[in-house]
Design an enzyme around this catalytic site. Structure first.
Site, PDB file in Angstrom:
ATOM      1  N   ASP A   1       5.675   1.228  -5.523  1.00  0.00           N
ATOM      2  CA  ASP A   1       6.174   0.341  -6.578  1.00  0.00           C
ATOM      3  C   ASP A   1       4.958  -0.267  -7.280  1.00  0.00           C
ATOM      4  O   ASP A   1       3.926  -0.507  -6.651  1.00  0.00           O
ATOM      5  CB  ASP A   1       7.032  -0.760  -5.945  1.00  0.00           C
ATOM      6  CG  ASP A   1       7.728  -1.644  -6.971  1.00  0.00           C
ATOM      7  OD1 ASP A   1       8.938  -1.470  -7.188  1.00  0.00           O
ATOM      8  OD2 ASP A   1       7.051  -2.535  -7.533  1.00  0.00           O
TER       9      ASP A   1
ATOM     10  N   HIS B   1       4.389  -3.118  -8.203  1.00  0.00           N
ATOM     11  CA  HIS B   1       4.076  -4.462  -7.706  1.00  0.00           C
ATOM     12  C   HIS B   1       3.670  -4.401  -6.231  1.00  0.00           C
ATOM     13  O   HIS B   1       4.121  -3.527  -5.494  1.00  0.00           O
ATOM     14  CB  HIS B   1       5.300  -5.370  -7.845  1.00  0.00           C
ATOM     15  CG  HIS B   1       5.817  -5.483  -9.249  1.00  0.00           C
ATOM     16  ND1 HIS B   1       6.869  -4.741  -9.718  1.00  0.00           N
ATOM     17  CD2 HIS B   1       5.405  -6.256 -10.280  1.00  0.00           C
ATOM     18  CE1 HIS B   1       7.101  -5.044 -10.989  1.00  0.00           C
ATOM     19  NE2 HIS B   1       6.214  -5.968 -11.361  1.00  0.00           N
TER      20      HIS B   1
ATOM     21  N   ASP C   1       8.551   1.777 -11.031  1.00  0.00           N
ATOM     22  CA  ASP C   1       8.109   0.974 -12.168  1.00  0.00           C
ATOM     23  C   ASP C   1       6.647   1.222 -12.539  1.00  0.00           C
ATOM     24  O   ASP C   1       6.130   0.603 -13.465  1.00  0.00           O
ATOM     25  CB  ASP C   1       8.396  -0.519 -11.972  1.00  0.00           C
ATOM     26  CG  ASP C   1       8.112  -1.000 -10.567  1.00  0.00           C
ATOM     27  OD1 ASP C   1       7.485  -0.246  -9.792  1.00  0.00           O
ATOM     28  OD2 ASP C   1       8.503  -2.139 -10.243  1.00  0.00           O
TER      29      ASP C   1
ATOM     30  N   HIS D   1       9.619  -7.420  -2.041  1.00  0.00           N
ATOM     31  CA  HIS D   1       9.067  -8.772  -2.246  1.00  0.00           C
ATOM     32  C   HIS D   1       9.682  -9.800  -1.290  1.00  0.00           C
ATOM     33  O   HIS D   1       9.139 -10.893  -1.131  1.00  0.00           O
ATOM     34  CB  HIS D   1       9.322  -9.250  -3.684  1.00  0.00           C
ATOM     35  CG  HIS D   1       8.581  -8.466  -4.723  1.00  0.00           C
ATOM     36  ND1 HIS D   1       7.222  -8.264  -4.660  1.00  0.00           N
ATOM     37  CD2 HIS D   1       9.004  -7.833  -5.853  1.00  0.00           C
ATOM     38  CE1 HIS D   1       6.849  -7.529  -5.716  1.00  0.00           C
ATOM     39  NE2 HIS D   1       7.905  -7.251  -6.439  1.00  0.00           N
TER      40      HIS D   1
HETATM   41  C1  X5A Z   1      11.123  -4.981  -7.052  1.00  0.00           C
HETATM   42  C2  X5A Z   1      10.350  -5.337  -8.296  1.00  0.00           C
HETATM   43  C3  X5A Z   1       9.565  -7.055  -9.762  1.00  0.00           C
HETATM   44  C4  X5A Z   1       9.646  -8.520  -9.945  1.00  0.00           C
HETATM   45  C5  X5A Z   1       8.989  -8.937 -11.249  1.00  0.00           C
HETATM   46  C6  X5A Z   1       9.229 -10.382 -11.509  1.00  0.00           C
HETATM   47  N1  X5A Z   1      10.262  -6.620  -8.586  1.00  0.00           N
HETATM   48  N2  X5A Z   1       8.657 -10.780 -12.759  1.00  0.00           N
HETATM   49  O1  X5A Z   1       9.884  -4.455  -8.997  1.00  0.00           O
HETATM   50 ZN    ZN Z   2       8.160  -3.490  -8.806  1.00  0.00          ZN
END
Ligand code: X5A
Ligand code: ZN
Length: 653
Positions: free
Chosen positions: A198, A200, A291, A158
């Site tokens: 991931d 996200h 995740d 991110h």
């Molecule tokens: C690296 C990662 C997740 C951030 C979530 C914030 N970040 N709510 O999995």
């Molecule tokens: Zn993530």
């Protein structure tokens, strides 16, 4: 060992003509306890916690896998390498975090950022995380290692050029990619594939290589029309890159949670793998967040360790297997440890991956995959073909890995560790709250569950509510999470057809399985026992009837589905759309409460009608439960019940 040479692609050392047996691949690992010191300033719980990398490391040791790898020391990234993708200001900000005397100064900085905490060790950990990924990437590119895994935190994908966010300080993978391309031309790495699995979107990585055709960035993530973190349009499928980088950015944006192995593998088979074949990377960097794993409290998806290992295995056919894994997210300690182990075992090439065919992608998965293919086929001709009707309507192989008995012993030990570890895990609590929240809502709504089959026999139906096993059942049911008995039971007759098809059922063994015609027909009569239960319980019955785990974090049949079923007469909940009882039919109302039954979908019914799927009369034991239900429920005499079943079993559709 379950290891047959042909399909495993192992280095047999036979390239120069002589077979020297299996040469173990050199897999590098970096882990450093120092990275555990990055933590919340005042010790509050946070999903991105120090134990994440500890449990992975312990799992690899316990399974005897780290001992077979090349363990390297960590190293801090150099500023000039960080500055290949980050601004000087950003690097300086992270660098000077540790010099701040007081937590409150760091807290102030963190509070201005999105999803970031900082303490006195954050800077050092961030430098070590980035430096370690660079180091593994360098060794793999040089050929000193075949592949490697940097078990690092904080994560990176991110982090943007000038901003830390989403638990990420430096973009570890992007720094490594840029280092190889710009600082090490001597290594001959000209094309890099970055795969980001991931859950996200890898917004930082996408931006850093947006116009760069040397880096093909592929990210598969929950998107949900821009509502999932990091919210917005960046992760959508029409974000394909720009200028010379146009076509070198591929997003697969899930529009729902719950995706699992079948969905991810469909994206692999129909997008990533064909594109990778065309792109032909020199090395693959994997933003390996776990995740999307089953049990993750943030992700809500359900990728299994097998799923991860198959995805990884499929990548190993490229770049001579030069793969650099870098840990990103992943917040269920047990899930990330098991998934990491499965991946390292694949890197070591000690497991054979096999396909079976039991789980299917969601309908929405095919929709997303088709949208991505359409958007990108101008750049990647292999995406141009229309996916076949058969494929998108029928099954997709589910991966399984053959595990030898000696392997499973180690896994049992590992399971013991995981059990201990999971007791320490704060995530378990979060999983539970996520899972239970929908239940409270659906527990407030009553429905009639109308049974026309073996569930007409009350003791049998109670197994679905209270758990247990009655005479004739092959295995026990877990029951509903809410074990309260039905509030009312009534009998009714509906204008539908009862018929029998299929070979066998998991609960009754060989013999036909009962169905109701999904459409009404006024010449037909079906006798049903209606149980008044909650919509929560109905979900659990639906899951058990279709062989799904009742412990789902989203309902299979929610209030919106109920509304639709009432309006349209029937709906096919996505989670059961390929199962035997894949259609929920609303038969009307009784005391203003909707009457629901479950049967095959209309398309399956058509196949029964055409003979494509043969009708099968019920086995004796199975038929007896119908008769017992009808008789004990006071609906029929034994003779009448028998005649009813015989007629249904022998009349053609
Ligand atoms: C690296 C990662 C997740 C951030 C979530 C914030 N970040 N709510 O999995
Ligand atoms: Zn993530």
């Amino acid at each position: 060992m379950a290891m047959a040479g042909e399909s495993s692609g192992i280095n047999y050392g036979d390239c120069d003509g002589k077979v020297v047996g299996k040469v173990e691949r050199k897999v590098g690992l970096i882990y450093d306890e120092t990275m555990c010191k990055h933590d919340t300033p005042d010790g509050e719980d946070h999903p991105e916690c120090p134990d994440r990398i500890r449990v992975i490391w312990e799992m690899l040791q316990l399974a005897g896998v780290s001992q077979r790898c090349v363990v390297l020391g960590s190293i801090k990234a150099e500023d000039k390498h960080l500055q290949l993708v980050h601004t000087k200001d950003h690097v300086n900000l992270v660098k000077t975090l540790s010099t701040k005397q007081k937590d409150y100064r760091r807290n102030k900085i963190a509070s201005q950022l999105n999803s970031i905490y900082l303490n006195g060790s954050s800077s050092e950990a961030a430098y070590l995380a980035a430096g370690s990924v660079v180091k593994v990437a360098e060794k793999v590119a040089e050929g000193e290692l075949d592949s490697g895994f940097a078990i690092v935190r904080p994560p990176g994908h991110h982090a943007e050029t000038d901003e830390a966010m989403g638990f990420c300080l430096f973009n570890n993978v992007a720094v490594a990619a840029s280092y190889l391309l710009n600082e090490r031309p001597d290594l001959g790495v000209k094309k890099i594939l970055i795969v980001d699995w991931d859950v996200h979107h890898g917004n930082g990585t996408q931006k850093m290589f947006w116009k760069d055709p040397r880096v093909l960035f592929f990210s598969v993530h929950r998107h949900e029309y821009g509502s999932f973190y990091p919210a917005g349009d960046d992760g959508d499928y029409d974000m394909v890159g720009e200028g010379p980088g146009e076509g070198f950015n591929i997003n697969v944006p899930w529009d729902q949670g719950r995706c699992g192995d079948a969905d991810y593998l469909a994206a692999w088979d129909h997008i990533l793998i064909p594109v990778a074949r065309e792109f032909n990377p020199d090395i693959i960097l994997l933003s390996a967040g776990f995740d999307a794993a089953i049990g993750d409290p943030l992700g809500g998806c359900r990728v299994t360790p097998y799923g991860y290992s198959v995805m990884l295995k499929k990548l190993m056919e490229f770049a001579h297997g030069k793969i650099v894994m870098a840990l990103e997210g992943g917040y269920n300690l047990a899930s990330i440890a098991k998934s990491s182990l499965a991946c390292v075992q694949v890197l070591l090439e000690d497991k054979e991956v096999q396909a079976s065919s039991e789980v299917y992608p969601f309908e929405s998965t095919w929709r997303v995959i088709q949208a991505v293919r359409k958007r990108l086929c101008a750049y990647w001709p292999s995406l141009a073909d229309e996916l076949s009707w058969n494929l998108v309507n029928q099954k997709t192989p589910t991966p399984i890995i053959l595990i030898s008995s000696s392997d499973s012993e180690t896994e049992d030990d590992a399971q013991g560790l995981l059990d201990q570890m999971s007791k320490l895990s704060i995530e378990n609590h979060q999983v539970e709250t996520a899972c239970t929240s929908w239940r409270a809502d659906l527990a407030k709504v009553d429905v009639w569950y109308a049974s026309f089959g073996s569930n007409m026999w009350k003791p049998r139906f109670l197994c679905y509510i209270q758990g247990g096993q009655v005479e004739g059942m092959k295995k026990a049911c877990v029951g509903s999470m809410d074990k309260s008995p039905p509030k009312e039971i009534v009998w009714e007759t509906f204008p539908h057809r009862l018929f029998f098809g299929r070979e066998s059922s998991p609960s009754w063994g060989v013999g036909g399985v009962g169905f109701a015609n999904p459409l009404a027909n006024h010449n037909d009569q079906i006798h049903m026992c209606l149980y008044r239960i909650t919509l929560e319980q109905f979900n659990d019955v639906l899951c058990q009837e279709n062989g799904l785990n009742v412990d789902t974090d989203l309902p299979v049949f929610d209030l919106a589905a109920l509304q639709l079923a009432e309006n349209k007469g029937a709906i096919i909940p996505e989670a059961v759309s390929n199962s035997w009882y894949g259609s929920v039919v609303c038969l009307g109302k009784e005391c203003d409460i909707p009457i629901l039954t479950m049967t095959c979908t209309l398309s399956v019914f058509e196949k029964f009608k055409s003979g494509e799927i043969p009708l099968k009369p019920p086995a004796k034991a199975y038929a007896n439960t119908f008769i017992r239900g009808l008789v004990e429920g006071g609906r029929f005499s034994e003779e009448e019940a028998e005649a009813y079943i015989d007629k249904a079993a022998s009349t053609p559709l």
